[in-house]
Structure formats: C-alpha cells, structure tokens
Design a protein around this motif. Structure first.
Motif, PDB file in Angstrom:
ATOM      1  N   LYS A 179       0.798  -1.219   0.000  1.00  0.00           N
ATOM      2  CA  LYS A 179       0.000   0.000   0.000  1.00  0.00           C
ATOM      3  C   LYS A 179       0.837   1.279   0.000  1.00  0.00           C
ATOM      4  N   GLY A 180       2.127   1.130  -0.293  1.00  0.00           N
ATOM      5  CA  GLY A 180       3.010   2.299  -0.305  1.00  0.00           C
ATOM      6  C   GLY A 180       3.059   3.006  -1.647  1.00  0.00           C
ATOM      7  N   GLY A 181       2.370   2.473  -2.645  1.00  0.00           N
ATOM      8  CA  GLY A 181       2.341   3.146  -3.935  1.00  0.00           C
ATOM      9  C   GLY A 181       2.473   2.208  -5.119  1.00  0.00           C
ATOM     10  N   SER A 203       4.667 -12.400  -2.299  1.00  0.00           N
ATOM     11  CA  SER A 203       5.868 -12.747  -3.084  1.00  0.00           C
ATOM     12  C   SER A 203       7.107 -12.119  -2.473  1.00  0.00           C
ATOM     13  N   LYS A 204       6.956 -10.904  -1.921  1.00  0.00           N
ATOM     14  CA  LYS A 204       8.127 -10.267  -1.304  1.00  0.00           C
ATOM     15  C   LYS A 204       8.542 -10.989  -0.035  1.00  0.00           C
ATOM     16  N   TRP A 205       7.569 -11.408   0.743  1.00  0.00           N
ATOM     17  CA  TRP A 205       7.877 -12.116   1.985  1.00  0.00           C
ATOM     18  C   TRP A 205       8.553 -13.451   1.684  1.00  0.00           C
ATOM     19  N   VAL A 237       9.967  -0.864   8.165  1.00  0.00           N
ATOM     20  CA  VAL A 237       8.628  -0.362   7.872  1.00  0.00           C
ATOM     21  C   VAL A 237       8.754   1.060   7.325  1.00  0.00           C
ATOM     22  N   ASN A 238       8.157   1.253   6.159  1.00  0.00           N
ATOM     23  CA  ASN A 238       8.304   2.532   5.470  1.00  0.00           C
ATOM     24  C   ASN A 238       7.238   3.532   5.926  1.00  0.00           C
ATOM     25  N   CYS A 239       7.651   4.488   6.745  1.00  0.00           N
ATOM     26  CA  CYS A 239       6.752   5.564   7.176  1.00  0.00           C
ATOM     27  C   CYS A 239       7.346   6.897   6.734  1.00  0.00           C
ATOM     28  N   ASP A 240       7.886   6.910   5.507  1.00  0.00           N
ATOM     29  CA  ASP A 240       8.478   8.144   5.010  1.00  0.00           C
ATOM     30  C   ASP A 240       7.389   9.083   4.489  1.00  0.00           C
ATOM     31  N   GLU A 241       6.339   8.475   3.983  1.00  0.00           N
ATOM     32  CA  GLU A 241       5.135   9.222   3.546  1.00  0.00           C
ATOM     33  C   GLU A 241       5.407  10.651   3.050  1.00  0.00           C
ATOM     34  N   SER A 242       6.129  10.755   1.967  1.00  0.00           N
ATOM     35  CA  SER A 242       6.446  12.099   1.452  1.00  0.00           C
ATOM     36  C   SER A 242       5.826  12.391   0.102  1.00  0.00           C
ATOM     37  N   GLU A 249      11.871   5.756  -1.233  1.00  0.00           N
ATOM     38  CA  GLU A 249      12.201   4.665  -2.162  1.00  0.00           C
ATOM     39  C   GLU A 249      12.954   3.620  -1.352  1.00  0.00           C
ATOM     40  N   LYS A 250      12.564   2.344  -1.504  1.00  0.00           N
ATOM     41  CA  LYS A 250      13.009   1.356  -0.523  1.00  0.00           C
ATOM     42  C   LYS A 250      14.520   1.190  -0.377  1.00  0.00           C
ATOM     43  N   SER A 251      15.256   1.260  -1.475  1.00  0.00           N
ATOM     44  CA  SER A 251      16.701   1.073  -1.323  1.00  0.00           C
ATOM     45  C   SER A 251      17.369   2.345  -0.787  1.00  0.00           C
ATOM     46  N   VAL A 256      11.103  -4.621   3.085  1.00  0.00           N
ATOM     47  CA  VAL A 256      10.581  -3.258   3.246  1.00  0.00           C
ATOM     48  C   VAL A 256       9.103  -3.248   2.874  1.00  0.00           C
ATOM     49  N   ASN A 257       8.268  -2.853   3.795  1.00  0.00           N
ATOM     50  CA  ASN A 257       6.842  -2.690   3.519  1.00  0.00           C
ATOM     51  C   ASN A 257       6.333  -1.383   4.096  1.00  0.00           C
ATOM     52  N   ASN A 258       5.280  -0.915   3.496  1.00  0.00           N
ATOM     53  CA  ASN A 258       4.635   0.319   3.942  1.00  0.00           C
ATOM     54  C   ASN A 258       3.866   0.098   5.262  1.00  0.00           C
ATOM     55  N   VAL A 259       3.711   1.161   6.034  1.00  0.00           N
ATOM     56  CA  VAL A 259       2.974   1.114   7.307  1.00  0.00           C
ATOM     57  C   VAL A 259       1.587   0.490   7.146  1.00  0.00           C
ATOM     58  N   GLU A 260       0.875   0.922   6.110  1.00  0.00           N
ATOM     59  CA  GLU A 260      -0.500   0.440   5.957  1.00  0.00           C
ATOM     60  C   GLU A 260      -0.528  -1.035   5.562  1.00  0.00           C
ATOM     61  N   THR A 261       0.452  -1.461   4.759  1.00  0.00           N
ATOM     62  CA  THR A 261       0.520  -2.876   4.383  1.00  0.00           C
ATOM     63  C   THR A 261       0.645  -3.719   5.645  1.00  0.00           C
ATOM     64  N   ILE A 262       1.593  -3.346   6.491  1.00  0.00           N
ATOM     65  CA  ILE A 262       1.839  -4.114   7.712  1.00  0.00           C
ATOM     66  C   ILE A 262       0.624  -4.051   8.648  1.00  0.00           C
TER      67      ILE A 262
HETATM   68  C1  LIG Z   1      10.559   8.118  -5.410  1.00  0.00           C
HETATM   69  C2  LIG Z   1       9.855   7.104  -4.573  1.00  0.00           C
HETATM   70  C3  LIG Z   1       9.303   7.476  -3.352  1.00  0.00           C
HETATM   71  C4  LIG Z   1       8.636   6.534  -2.559  1.00  0.00           C
HETATM   72  N1  LIG Z   1       8.108   6.948  -1.368  1.00  0.00           N
HETATM   73  C5  LIG Z   1       7.471   6.033  -0.576  1.00  0.00           C
HETATM   74  C6  LIG Z   1       6.943   6.419   0.688  1.00  0.00           C
HETATM   75  O1  LIG Z   1       7.035   7.579   1.110  1.00  0.00           O
HETATM   76  N2  LIG Z   1       6.331   5.470   1.453  1.00  0.00           N
HETATM   77  C7  LIG Z   1       6.207   4.170   1.022  1.00  0.00           C
HETATM   78  O2  LIG Z   1       5.664   3.340   1.753  1.00  0.00           O
HETATM   79  N3  LIG Z   1       6.698   3.782  -0.174  1.00  0.00           N
HETATM   80  C8  LIG Z   1       7.328   4.672  -0.975  1.00  0.00           C
HETATM   81  N4  LIG Z   1       7.859   4.257  -2.181  1.00  0.00           N
HETATM   82  C9  LIG Z   1       7.733   2.831  -2.543  1.00  0.00           C
HETATM   83  C10 LIG Z   1       8.858   2.029  -1.915  1.00  0.00           C
HETATM   84  O3  LIG Z   1       9.973   2.013  -2.791  1.00  0.00           O
HETATM   85  C11 LIG Z   1       8.480   0.575  -1.638  1.00  0.00           C
HETATM   86  O4  LIG Z   1       8.033   0.023  -2.821  1.00  0.00           O
HETATM   87  C12 LIG Z   1       7.415   0.403  -0.618  1.00  0.00           C
HETATM   88  O5  LIG Z   1       7.751   1.002   0.597  1.00  0.00           O
HETATM   89  C13 LIG Z   1       7.207  -1.066  -0.401  1.00  0.00           C
HETATM   90  O6  LIG Z   1       6.150  -1.271   0.477  1.00  0.00           O
HETATM   91  P1  LIG Z   1       4.763  -1.899   0.022  1.00  0.00           P
HETATM   92  O7  LIG Z   1       5.059  -3.037  -0.931  1.00  0.00           O
HETATM   93  O8  LIG Z   1       4.178  -2.358   1.294  1.00  0.00           O
HETATM   94  O9  LIG Z   1       3.988  -0.819  -0.638  1.00  0.00           O
HETATM   95  C14 LIG Z   1       8.516   5.192  -3.002  1.00  0.00           C
HETATM   96  C15 LIG Z   1       9.059   4.828  -4.231  1.00  0.00           C
HETATM   97  C16 LIG Z   1       9.716   5.763  -5.019  1.00  0.00           C
HETATM   98  C17 LIG Z   1      10.289   5.334  -6.328  1.00  0.00           C
END
Ligand SMILES: Cc1cc2nc3c(=O)[nH]c(=O)nc-3n(C[C@H](O)[C@H](O)[C@H](O)COP(=O)(O)O)c2cc1C
Ligand code: SF4
Ligand code: FES
Lengths: 406, 145
Positions: A54-56, A63-65, A80-85, A165-167, A199-205
């Motif tokens: 749910k991160g985009g 499959s990722k797990w 856990v990705n809570c960068d939400e930008s 971005e995850k990496s 790496v997963n998004n907050v909402e996914t988890i």
């Molecule tokens: C430029 C860029 C910005 C991103 N920003 C976010 C972000 O703020 N939060 C997020 O969860 N994923 C973001 N993503 C997606 C992550 O790379 C990653 O796919 C995601 O965190 C994986 O979690 P999910 O599979 O649960 O969505 C971004 C990707 C790109 C290319």
C-alpha cells in the motif's frame, strides 16, 4: 457504498492510541492465532489473501515475503516505510497517531513470518509529533511484555522525499545519503548492512493482523478480483471535506468523492484529479466520472493508483500553474545521482515557467515532451520516469491550456 | 574540540549502539542529537559524531548536507516552514506566505508536510500548524514570542 473498516476500525475511539483502549477493542488478538501456524504458513495466508503493497507500487506482499530466507546464518530485518512524502498522501500518519498498536501487532506477525528479530520504522523527520505517539505505544508494548521476541526501533529521517524509495531508505538507515541503489537482475530481498531485509509500507503491515485473524477469504470479500481488500484512500485540494476514509478497491471514484468528501468545494465543477500522489498521471473530469479506485482501472488510462491520496482540482484551476508546482517539487527532491533526472528536472521546470510567464512558444511544448522522453527509462530509480509520465499526462489532457498560455 | 555530547546524549548513543548492526547507522540519530543540543550542527559536532559512528568526518558532513532539516549554521530568527506543494497551493498557501512577509521571521519554503488534508499548513520547529488562516497565523506567532 459499503462501509468497510479493516485498518481504520479503531480510529474514532477516544484515546485509541493507548494500549488499554486498543486491547479492549481487539488489538493483539491475532497474535494468539500465531502459535497455530508456522512462519511459512503465515506467508501462505498473506499470499492467499493477495495483499498488495500500500506504499504506492501495489506489489504482492506475499511474493516479497517469500524472498526472505527461512534459514540463514545472517539476521533478517523488517524495515517499515513511514516516510510518507508523496504529495497528497497522509494516511500512514493516521495509523501511527490513531492506532499505533495495530502497526505494532502487524510488525510482530510479519517478523514472526520472516524470522526477523528486529524491526525498524523509518519515519519522515517532519512527523516528530506523531513519532512521539508511536514511541509511547512501543514503550507501552515493551512494558506489557509484548516485545520479548522482537525489538522495534524508530529511525528518524531528516527531510528527503527520495528516502521513501526502498533502497534509498536502507541507505539512509545505514547512515548514508539517501541514494537509491541499482536494481538487481533477479528477484531478491533488500539488504541492510548486507542482511536480508523486507521493506513494507505502514499500511501494508497494519493490514496483516486482520488477515491473520479472519483468514484470507475475509479480506478477499472486499475489493475486486485483482485488487482485493481496502485502502485508506484520501482527498485533498478542492473538496468540501478533505481527509482519509477507508474504502474497498473498485469503489467508484466520484461516489467516493461525493460520499466522503461532500463533493467539490463551494459547489464548483471538477476539472482535474491526480489519483494517488503527484507521481500519478493527471485525469480530467470525464475520466474521473467513469473510473473505479483500483490498480487495474487506473493503469488502463495510463495513470496509476499510487497511494490512493487524491488531489482534486476545480474548474478554476490553471493546469499550467499546477504542473509548474509539481515540477518544482521534483526539481527540489531529485537525489542528483542520474544526469537525466538531475538536469532534466531543472529543464522541465524552467520550460513550464517560461510558458507560464507567457514567454513560451509552441516549440517549447515539444521541447518539454522531448526532455520528458529523455528522462524516461534511463535512470537508477523510477523517480525520473514518474516525472515524465506526469508531464505527458498534463500535456495530453490539457494541451489547449498550455497553448493558450503562450 | 569544543563540541561534546551531553551526558544524556552519550547514554542515548550507548543504548542505540545495541540496537543497530553497525555504529554507522547512528549517523542520523547523532546528527539529530547535535541539532537539538546546539540548535545547529557545527563542524566540531561533525568531528565528534564521526568518532561515535566510525565514519570519516567528510562522510558525516556529506550526509548532513543531504537532508534538508539539518542546519549547518546558527539560526537567528524563527524558521517558519511554509508548505508550497500542490494541495497547500490549491488551498491558499500563497495568501499565508504573503501574510508572513514583513514579519520578524525567516520564511522557508518546504515541500509537502504530509498534512494535505488540512491545508494550508506550516511547521515551526517540530510542530505542524494546520488549516491556516492569516488570523490563525497571527495567533500562533503571538504565542511563540
Ligand atoms: C521516489 C519514490 C518514493 C517513494 N516513497 C514512498 C513512501 O514515502 N512510502 C512508502 O511506503 N513507499 C514509498 N515508495 C515505494 C517504496 O519504494 C516501496 O516500494 C514500498 O515502501 C514497499 O512497500 P509496500 O510493498 O508495502 O507498498 C517510493 C518509491 C519511489 C520510487
Ligand atoms: S532517477 Fe533521480 S531520484 Fe532516482 S536515483 Fe536517479 S537522480 Fe536519484
Ligand atoms: S501539500 Fe502541503 S502538506 Fe501536502
């Protein structure tokens, strides 16, 4: 419209962020089920539920797990990705400030499944107020003995869109600049100091506890065949009641906007809409009328669902100004590693600025598309291709406005 | 060296070391501690952080300059960070900015603060102020003085 509250079920409760209220209302119930399953079986349930990230990106979580090693001499991690930008997106913040224990429970289950003993939550630096609520919840969870098998550490970012971005996120967590890494050729986990990491998004988890507790079918009872379940969709811009409201995938876009958002602000007409954060191609009102909120429908019109954070623009909006605004954002946020992105984001910003100032010519519109084309598909991450898509979507749908501005 | 972490921060650093696979990971947490301790990150602080994170000072500096929230010089006025990204723009951030001009503050343009549903917004230190109107801005600034 069917009301569905999978992730937002405790949002409205008073003091929902405390362990006491959360627990009295079903938090940590899914943990009790965990013992009945092996880690691999939990992954099967998530795969079976067809949970999508749910991160985009909407990538299948299962499959990722599965890429995470069940046996390894290196420690595994969860980030856990809570960068939400992504502009237009403000849903993860609802979860961490209204129901942080839901996220913690999801983390515990996920770490069990991927055999990780430590989870990091990477949070954007601007969310310090919400970080404190989340930290208080983690502290409560430690005191209650919930974190015996797994540690949780919040890692605070410091202002850089690309760290989502995850990496880049992992680079940042390693104490470096947030520069995206080159993608590997084969499918593999992400790496944190050379250790396998998910790496997963907050909402996914935060969706995981519902699935484990109620089963894959209960989740698939919502949404569409290919996009099952729900999403915390959101609205901002020219809408009467902006905010975050959970809905199932496949919901009609306009019905959602009218039902939860109370329609377009001040009774005006809809002109354009960006479906899920500025990186998704813009749509016109006609398209919005026909579309449903799911990955497939939006891909079908050359846009994407992204994070589900819709930005709504009324009939008086100048589309050239809107594009200029978005391009300024990209110019500011390019990490600068790739020449087409570092230079390109500056050029396109200048070109649209020129058109906006009435100094442009038809050739500038073509030039804009040309530069966009150069930015597409030639960079380390998908930041630059997203910029290209956005530019093309604006020109394709609102070319007359760009020409009228010359 | 004229910068030293406070006792409290030194304890935090020791505790954090146990939570990460490498001391290098402490770069961002240490930069935050220095920023809060001094109000900005001095070159001496960079040197000091380098010893805790097992990272060359130049690398710590490179990292500090990458992230927009760190200040590398002392801040004289209040920094009012106004969001200028699309949702805020559509909801009147220009008016807020105009209202702020001429006041005794340092206006900083920032990108989306993740509060688009309550636009226009601004951030001062660690607090986000939402649903802004010129009157509300006056009240906020008055309380801060
Ligand atoms: C430029 C860029 C910005 C991103 N920003 C976010 C972000 O703020 N939060 C997020 O969860 N994923 C973001 N993503 C997606 C992550 O790379 C990653 O796919 C995601 O965190 C994986 O979690 P999910 O599979 O649960 O969505 C971004 C990707 C790109 C290319
Ligand atoms: S495409 Fe842009 S943001 Fe992505 S790695 Fe290259 S320069 Fe950085
Ligand atoms: S656009 Fe201003 S907070 Fe998102």
């Amino acid at each position: 419209m069917r009301e569905c509250k999978i992730v937002s079920r405790r949002f409205e409760l008073e003091k929902s962020y405390t362990l006491e209220v959360a627990k009295a209302n079903g938090a940590y119930e899914a943990l009790k089920k965990l013992k009945a399953y092996s880690p691999a079986e939990i992954i099967d349930i998530i795969t079976e539920a067809k949970l999508r990230g749910k991160g985009g990106g909407g990538a299948p979580a299962g499959s990722k797990w599965t890429l995470m090693p069940q046996k390894s001499d290196k420690p595994s991690f969860l980030a856990v990705n809570c960068d939400e930008s992504e502009p237009g997106t403000f849903k993860d913040r609802q979860i961490i400030s209204k129901d942080p224990h839901l996220l913690i429970e999801g983390i515990l289950i996920t770490c069990y499944a991927i055999r990780a003993k430590h989870a990091y939550i990477y949070i954007r630096g601007e969310y310090y107020q919400y970080q404190q609520i989340l930290q208080a919840a983690i502290d409560e969870a430690y005191s209650a003995g919930l974190l015996l098998e797994c540690d949780i550490t919040i890692h605070r970012g410091a202002g850089a869109y690309i760290c989502g971005e995850k990496s880049a996120l992992l680079e940042s967590m390693e104490g470096k600049r947030g520069h995206p890494r080159l993608k590997p050729k084969q499918k593999e986990p992400e790496w944190y100091f050379g250790n396998p990491t998910l790496v997963n998004n907050v909402e996914t988890i935060s969706t995981v506890p519902f699935i484990v507790q109620n089963g894959a079918d209960a989740y698939k009872a919502y949404g569409t065949e290919q996009s099952p379940g729900t999403l915390l969709f959101a609205m901002s811009g020219h809408v009467e009641k902006p905010g975050v409201y959970e809905a199932e995938f496949g919901t009609s876009m306009m019905e959602y906007i009218n039902h939860y958002g109370g329609g377009i602000k001040n009774g005006k007409k809809l002109k354009a809409l960006i479906p899920g954060g500025v990186s998704c191609g813009v749509l016109n009102a006609e398209e919005a009328e026909k579309l449903t909120l799911d990955y497939e429908a939006l891909r079908g019109v050359g846009s994407s669902l992204g994070t589900g954070g819709m930005i709504i623009m009324d009939e008086d909006t100048c589309m050239v100004t809107a594009l200029k605004n978005i391009l300024e954002f990209y110019h500011e946020e390019s990490c600068g590693q790739c020449t087409p992105c570092r230079e390109g984001t500056g050029w396109v910003d200048k070109l649209v600025g020129k058109i906006l100032d009435k100094r442009g010519s038809k050739a500038d519109i073509d030039k804009l598309l040309e530069v966009a084309d150069t930015m597409n598909g030639k960079t380390i991450c998908v930041f630059a291709p997203a910029v290209a898509t956005v530019i093309v979507s604006f020109i394709k749908r609102f070319r007359d406005e760009f020409e009228g501005a010359l | 060296m004229s910068f030293q972490f406070s006792e409290e921060n030194l304890q935090k650093i020791e505790a954090l070391k146990k939570r990460y696979p490498s001391p290098k990971a402490l770069t961002l947490p240490c930069l935050w501690m220095a920023e809060y301790q001094e109000g900005f990150i001095s070159l001496d602080a960079i040197e000091e952080i380098s010893t805790h994170t097992d990272t060359p000072p130049m690398e710590v500096y490179r990292v500090a300059t990458f992230y927009t929230m760190f200040h590398l010089e002392p801040q004289e006025k209040i920094n009012v960070q106004v969001c200028k990204t699309l949702s805020c723009k559509l909801c009147g951030s220009d008016e807020i900015e105009k209202h702020l001009q001429g006041k005794d503050v340092n206006i900083v343009h920032v990108e989306c603060l993740g509060s688009c549903g309550t636009a226009p917004v601004m951030q001062i230190e660690d607090v986000t102020y939402e649903d802004l109107t010129p009157e509300k801005v006056d009240m906020i600034l008055k309380e801060l003085k």
